[in-house]
Design a protein around this motif. Structure first.
Motif, mmCIF file in Angstrom:
data_model
loop_
_atom_site.group_PDB
_atom_site.id
_atom_site.type_symbol
_atom_site.label_atom_id
_atom_site.label_comp_id
_atom_site.label_asym_id
_atom_site.label_seq_id
_atom_site.Cartn_x
_atom_site.Cartn_y
_atom_site.Cartn_z
ATOM 1 N N ASP A 97 0.813 -1.213 0.000
ATOM 2 C CA ASP A 97 0.000 0.000 0.000
ATOM 3 C C ASP A 97 0.849 1.267 0.000
ATOM 4 N N SER A 98 1.968 1.231 0.710
ATOM 5 C CA SER A 98 2.815 2.412 0.833
ATOM 6 C C SER A 98 4.217 1.996 1.272
ATOM 7 N N LYS A 99 5.214 2.678 0.777
ATOM 8 C CA LYS A 99 6.593 2.391 1.179
ATOM 9 C C LYS A 99 6.851 2.761 2.639
ATOM 10 N N PHE A 100 6.010 3.610 3.195
ATOM 11 C CA PHE A 100 6.124 3.978 4.609
ATOM 12 C C PHE A 100 6.086 2.739 5.505
ATOM 13 N N TYR A 101 5.304 1.748 5.097
ATOM 14 C CA TYR A 101 5.174 0.540 5.918
ATOM 15 C C TYR A 101 6.454 -0.295 5.939
ATOM 16 N N LEU A 102 7.306 -0.098 4.943
ATOM 17 C CA LEU A 102 8.621 -0.759 4.996
ATOM 18 C C LEU A 102 9.430 -0.243 6.185
ATOM 19 N N LEU A 103 9.390 1.055 6.386
ATOM 20 C CA LEU A 103 10.083 1.653 7.525
ATOM 21 C C LEU A 103 9.467 1.177 8.842
ATOM 22 N N VAL A 104 8.137 1.163 8.902
ATOM 23 C CA VAL A 104 7.448 0.700 10.105
ATOM 24 C C VAL A 104 7.820 -0.750 10.395
ATOM 25 N N LEU A 105 7.866 -1.575 9.354
ATOM 26 C CA LEU A 105 8.234 -2.978 9.508
ATOM 27 C C LEU A 105 9.630 -3.124 10.094
ATOM 28 N N ALA A 106 10.592 -2.429 9.510
ATOM 29 C CA ALA A 106 11.976 -2.528 9.984
ATOM 30 C C ALA A 106 12.112 -2.016 11.413
ATOM 31 N N VAL A 107 11.506 -0.879 11.712
ATOM 32 C CA VAL A 107 11.620 -0.294 13.054
ATOM 33 C C VAL A 107 10.907 -1.158 14.086
ATOM 34 N N ALA A 108 9.743 -1.691 13.742
ATOM 35 C CA ALA A 108 9.006 -2.529 14.692
ATOM 36 C C ALA A 108 9.760 -3.822 14.977
ATOM 37 N N LEU A 109 10.327 -4.438 13.963
ATOM 38 C CA LEU A 109 11.102 -5.659 14.188
ATOM 39 C C LEU A 109 12.353 -5.370 15.013
ATOM 40 N N ALA A 110 13.046 -4.290 14.671
ATOM 41 C CA ALA A 110 14.229 -3.921 15.455
ATOM 42 C C ALA A 110 13.847 -3.567 16.886
ATOM 43 N N GLY A 111 12.720 -2.888 17.039
ATOM 44 C CA GLY A 111 12.256 -2.544 18.380
ATOM 45 C C GLY A 111 11.916 -3.766 19.203
ATOM 46 N N SER A 112 11.279 -4.739 18.575
ATOM 47 C CA SER A 112 10.930 -5.955 19.316
ATOM 48 C C SER A 112 12.184 -6.652 19.829
ATOM 49 N N LEU A 113 13.219 -6.705 18.994
ATOM 50 C CA LEU A 113 14.489 -7.298 19.428
ATOM 51 C C LEU A 113 15.206 -6.425 20.457
ATOM 52 N N SER A 114 14.944 -5.148 20.423
ATOM 53 C CA SER A 114 15.577 -4.233 21.372
ATOM 54 C C SER A 114 14.963 -4.337 22.760
ATOM 55 N N PHE A 115 13.761 -4.885 22.846
ATOM 56 C CA PHE A 115 13.132 -5.039 24.150
ATOM 57 C C PHE A 115 13.268 -6.442 24.708
ATOM 58 N N HIS A 116 13.346 -7.442 23.832
ATOM 59 C CA HIS A 116 13.610 -8.798 24.318
ATOM 60 C C HIS A 116 14.171 -9.634 23.177
ATOM 61 N N TYR A 117 15.200 -10.409 23.510
ATOM 62 C CA TYR A 117 15.862 -11.206 22.487
ATOM 63 C C TYR A 117 14.990 -12.358 21.982
ATOM 64 N N TYR A 118 13.972 -12.752 22.711
ATOM 65 C CA TYR A 118 13.077 -13.811 22.249
ATOM 66 C C TYR A 118 12.361 -13.436 20.959
ATOM 67 N N ALA A 119 12.335 -12.181 20.620
ATOM 68 C CA ALA A 119 11.697 -11.746 19.374
ATOM 69 C C ALA A 119 12.347 -12.404 18.168
ATOM 70 N N ILE A 120 13.576 -12.837 18.311
ATOM 71 C CA ILE A 120 14.269 -13.495 17.202
ATOM 72 C C ILE A 120 13.498 -14.735 16.749
ATOM 73 N N LEU A 121 12.732 -15.320 17.662
ATOM 74 C CA LEU A 121 11.973 -16.520 17.326
ATOM 75 C C LEU A 121 10.822 -16.237 16.360
ATOM 76 N N ALA A 122 10.425 -14.986 16.227
ATOM 77 C CA ALA A 122 9.353 -14.624 15.295
ATOM 78 C C ALA A 122 9.892 -14.336 13.895
ATOM 79 N N PHE A 123 11.169 -14.097 13.769
ATOM 80 C CA PHE A 123 11.728 -13.739 12.470
ATOM 81 C C PHE A 123 11.542 -14.822 11.409
ATOM 82 N N PRO A 124 11.715 -16.110 11.738
ATOM 83 C CA PRO A 124 11.470 -17.121 10.698
ATOM 84 C C PRO A 124 10.053 -17.065 10.131
ATOM 85 N N VAL A 125 9.086 -16.667 10.931
ATOM 86 C CA VAL A 125 7.707 -16.550 10.441
ATOM 87 C C VAL A 125 7.631 -15.469 9.369
#
Length: 167
Positions: A97-125
């Motif tokens: 829909d918009s390239k803005f969501y690419l930035l949101v995607l990257a920041v949200a994924l990085a943020g999830s890992l920045s708050f807990h390392y278990y977020a790495i388990l969601a990356f394969p999904v």
């Protein structure tokens, strides 16, 4: 025991404590707000796929999970991690829909890992979902792959922290 949470979680709780003097409330408020964000993101994801009633049932069902029962009111980063992963899911669903969501995607994924390392388990999904788009839709969304890779950046940034915790 050594606490293995990444440093940004402690920065966030200290920031919250500046505005709320009761430390019990201040340390729990980010998790409570993140849980509300999880509900909003889940609604945003579901409403694009199913009816409003089915979306409502899906959103209400999250209230029956261990996240709602055990982790929202704890002064721990799990709800923050799940909230950011939910935001990443909503953004991934909308990258066309918009390239803005690419930035949101990257920041949200990085943020999830920045708050807990278990977020790495969601990356394969996310990687499998994007691979499915490549295979079934026969289109390679290179910018999405780059956003997913950028989401892994906290693992590099906090590698020293992880190594010291391991010892």
């Amino acid at each position: 025991a050594v606490d293995t949470n990444p440093p940004p979680y402690y920065s966030l709780t200290r920031f919250a404590h500046r505005f709320i003097q009761d430390e019990h409330v201040a340390y729990r408020l980010p998790s409570i707000l993140a849980f509300l964000g999880t509900i909003a993101c889940l609604w945003a994801v579901l409403v694009r796929r199913v009816s409003a009633l089915a979306s409502f049932v899906g959103v209400v069902s999250i209230l029956l999970t261990a996240l709602a029962k055990n982790y929202v009111a704890e002064a721990r980063p799990y709800a923050l991690m799940v909230g950011l992963l939910s935001l990443a899911l909503a953004a991934w669903q909308r990258v066309d829909d918009s390239k803005f969501y690419l930035l949101v995607l990257a920041v949200a994924l990085a943020g999830s890992l920045s708050f807990h390392y278990y977020a790495i388990l969601a990356f394969p999904v996310f990687f499998l979902a994007e691979a499915a788009v490549a295979v079934f839709d026969r289109r390679l969304r290179f910018p999405v792959w780059m956003a997913l890779a950028a989401g892994l950046s906290p693992m590099l940034i906090f590698s020293g922290h992880l190594a010291s915790v391991r010892q």
